[in-house]
Design an enzyme around this catalytic site. Structure first.
Site, PDB file in Angstrom:
ATOM      1  N   TYR A  15       0.825  -1.216   0.000  1.00 37.78           N
ATOM      2  CA  TYR A  15       0.000   0.000   0.000  1.00 37.78           C
ATOM      3  C   TYR A  15       0.856   1.262   0.000  1.00 37.78           C
ATOM      4  O   TYR A  15       0.548   2.220   0.706  1.00 37.78           O
ATOM      5  CB  TYR A  15      -0.962  -0.003   1.199  1.00 37.78           C
ATOM      6  N   TYR A 142     -14.518  -4.471   2.933  1.00 39.72           N
ATOM      7  CA  TYR A 142     -13.147  -4.870   2.612  1.00 39.72           C
ATOM      8  C   TYR A 142     -12.935  -6.286   3.153  1.00 39.72           C
ATOM      9  O   TYR A 142     -13.113  -6.528   4.345  1.00 39.72           O
ATOM     10  CB  TYR A 142     -12.110  -3.926   3.227  1.00 39.72           C
ATOM     11  N   LYS A 265      -5.677 -11.636  11.746  1.00 37.19           N
ATOM     12  CA  LYS A 265      -5.207 -10.486  12.515  1.00 37.19           C
ATOM     13  C   LYS A 265      -4.909 -10.816  13.987  1.00 37.19           C
ATOM     14  O   LYS A 265      -3.825 -11.260  14.289  1.00 37.19           O
ATOM     15  CB  LYS A 265      -6.193  -9.332  12.379  1.00 37.19           C
TER      16      LYS A 265
HETATM   17  C1  PLP Z   1      -7.470  -7.038   7.055  1.00 37.75           C
HETATM   18  C2  PLP Z   1      -8.748  -7.680   6.675  1.00 37.75           C
HETATM   19  C3  PLP Z   1      -8.783  -8.758   5.773  1.00 37.75           C
HETATM   20  C4  PLP Z   1      -7.555  -9.261   5.069  1.00 37.75           C
HETATM   21  O1  PLP Z   1      -6.643  -9.837   5.951  1.00 37.75           O
HETATM   22  P1  PLP Z   1      -5.107  -9.984   5.510  1.00 37.75           P
HETATM   23  O2  PLP Z   1      -4.502 -10.794   6.593  1.00 37.75           O
HETATM   24  O3  PLP Z   1      -4.570  -8.591   5.435  1.00 37.75           O
HETATM   25  O4  PLP Z   1      -5.082 -10.675   4.189  1.00 37.75           O
HETATM   26  C5  PLP Z   1     -10.007  -9.346   5.522  1.00 37.75           C
HETATM   27  N1  PLP Z   1     -11.132  -8.900   6.108  1.00 37.75           N
HETATM   28  C6  PLP Z   1     -11.134  -7.888   6.978  1.00 37.75           C
HETATM   29  C7  PLP Z   1     -12.424  -7.459   7.610  1.00 37.75           C
HETATM   30  C8  PLP Z   1      -9.953  -7.220   7.280  1.00 37.75           C
HETATM   31  O5  PLP Z   1      -9.961  -6.170   8.118  1.00 37.75           O
END
Ligand code: PLP
Length: 431
Positions: A15, A142, A265
């Site tokens: 990014y 997203y 995450k």
């Molecule tokens: C960050 C995120 C993703 C993608 O996760 P990555 O580990 O960055 O591929 C998918 N869905 C949501 C809601 C996110 O915040």
């Protein structure tokens, strides 16, 4: 040569427009909510390093468990083999996820967790002999950066070069307060044809869209509509999982239960990349057959990596301890008080909080809402000069700190938010 200069010779950052981006900051160490640079500068990580960190950096409990695991078993193929960390983490997750979740499928990150959920949903209907070609999603959502995840995400600058190759998705608006009836009508119309395999949603909080929140009641209604039309519900809890919204999962605010849940995450407390897709027994059973073509043909080389699973288990232990649960509630309370005070001030359009998330929408004219807005960079840079890492989404500045953050540290974050508000008042004439 400095680390930053060496970096600029060989690295392409995520990014990041590499032509105009300033040199990256060299981090040598992390502890608690703090990051330390080569020159000794301390930076308060108020966004948990892209929403991943839960308990602070280099947490000794997670480090010890990872160290132990590394010396026992670093990795093993996960087809035909299993290991304690993968099983124990799956057991732990199923204990705290919505009660209908029955099976855990491992992958590598949030995007792959979403890919797996989409493939499970599409193949579920295929295996039942009634293929459904479409997915339903929120227009501003997203869900990640791989092709399937991109397809079900909001279409805009991030996805423009790939539009021709993204699959067809039916979008409905985000049911923010006041828009509920409209959105339910949109969903009803979309679902009526009976060709939608699954509805994928970020429950109650859309992070990348600008920390947009909506109420549990309307999501319950949307999920009931889906159920009535045989459409599966996929909760993308990649951001909202593990206490972020004030409960262990955002799905816990609901009456209805999702058919699948995506996690990443915070899954390892921000230590290692790991993804999880869980599903109900009903979804799982549709793949059981003497016919091998019904198999879910998906896997990654590092599926269920033992070290990542060990980090996940260690993080889960910390998360479920009273101290952490109290920390989450305390942050939520302080965020609410701060939001109430901010909302009264000039330069603020609105405030939102949900659990450990506080978002302040600054009152800048139209253009300011863009990810590319120049003001956004000014906000970012001013915060950094004050020793606080914020990563505004256009004119929306938010805090999403690790749960170990102290009152003094929170005060620092709030003080910077005040300064950003003042910066807006100085640069933008009041409308
Ligand atoms: C960050 C995120 C993703 C993608 O996760 P990555 O580990 O960055 O591929 C998918 N869905 C949501 C809601 C996110 O915040």
């Amino acid at each position: 040569m400095s680390l930053a200069a060496r970096d600029q010779r060989v690295i392409w950052h995520p990014y990041t427009q590499m032509q105009t981006a300033p040199a990256p900051l060299p981090v040598v160490r992390g502890a608690g909510a703090w990051l330390y640079l080569e020159d000794g500068t301390a930076i308060l990580d108020a966004i948990s390093s892209w929403w991943t960190n839960l308990h602070g950096h280099a947490h000794p409990h997670i480090a010890a468990r990872v160290h132990e695991q590394l010396q026992t078993l670093e990795h093993v193929i996960f087809a035909g083999f299993t290991h304690e960390p993968a099983v124990a983490l799956a057991e732990g997750l199923l204990q705290i996820l919505p009660a209908n979740q029955g099976k855990v499928f491992y992958s590598d990150n949030g995007s792959t967790a979403v890919e797996v959920a989409l493939k499970m949903a599409l193949q579920y209907h295929h295996n039942l002999g009634q293929p459904r070609p479409k997915i339903l999603a929120f227009r501003d959502s997203y869900h990640g950066d791989t092709f399937g995840a991109m397809s079900v995400s909001s279409r805009g600058a991030f996805t423009a070069p790939f539009t021709a190759l993204l699959f067809d998705v039916t979008y409905i608006d985000v049911p923010v307060p006041g828009r509920e009836a409209d959105v339910l009508a949109q969903a009803e119309a979309a679902l009526a044809a009976g060709d939608i395999a699954a509805f994928i949603y970020e429950p109650l909080l859309l992070g990348t869209a600008g920390m947009v929140t909506y109420e549990p009641a309307v999501l319950d209604q949307l999920m009931r509509l889906c159920r009535a039309h045989g459409t599966l519900c996929i909760a993308d809890e990649v951001l909202t999982g593990f206490g972020r919204t004030g409960r262990l999962f955002a799905s816990h605010y609901l009456q209805e239960q999702p058919d699948m849940v995506c996690l990443s995450k915070g899954l390892t407390g921000g230590t290692m990349a790991l993804g999880v897709t869980t599903c109900s027994k009903g979804v799982y059973n549709a793949f059981l057959s003497a016919d091998r073509s019904r198999t879910l043909f998906h896997g990654h080389s590092y599926t269920a990596n033992p070290i990542a699973c060990a980090a996940g288990l260690a993080s889960l232990e910390l998360l479920l301890a009273d101290a952490c649960q109290e920390g989450i509630q305390h942050i939520a309370q302080r965020h609410s008080q701060t939001a109430a005070a901010f909302e009264q001030l000039p330069g603020v359009r609105s405030c939102r909080t949900l659990g450990t998330m506080l978002a302040v929408e600054l009152a800048v004219p139209g253009e300011g809402t863009s990810y590319f807005s120049g003001l956004r960079d000014q906000f970012y840079n001013l915060a950094l000069r004050r020793g606080v890492l914020l990563r505004p989404l256009g004119n929306i500045v938010y805090a999403l700190p690790p749960y170990c953050i102290t009152d003094d540290e929170l005060d620092r974050v709030y003080a910077v938010l005040h300064e950003l508000r003042e910066l807006v008042l100085e640069t933008v004439p009041l409308a």
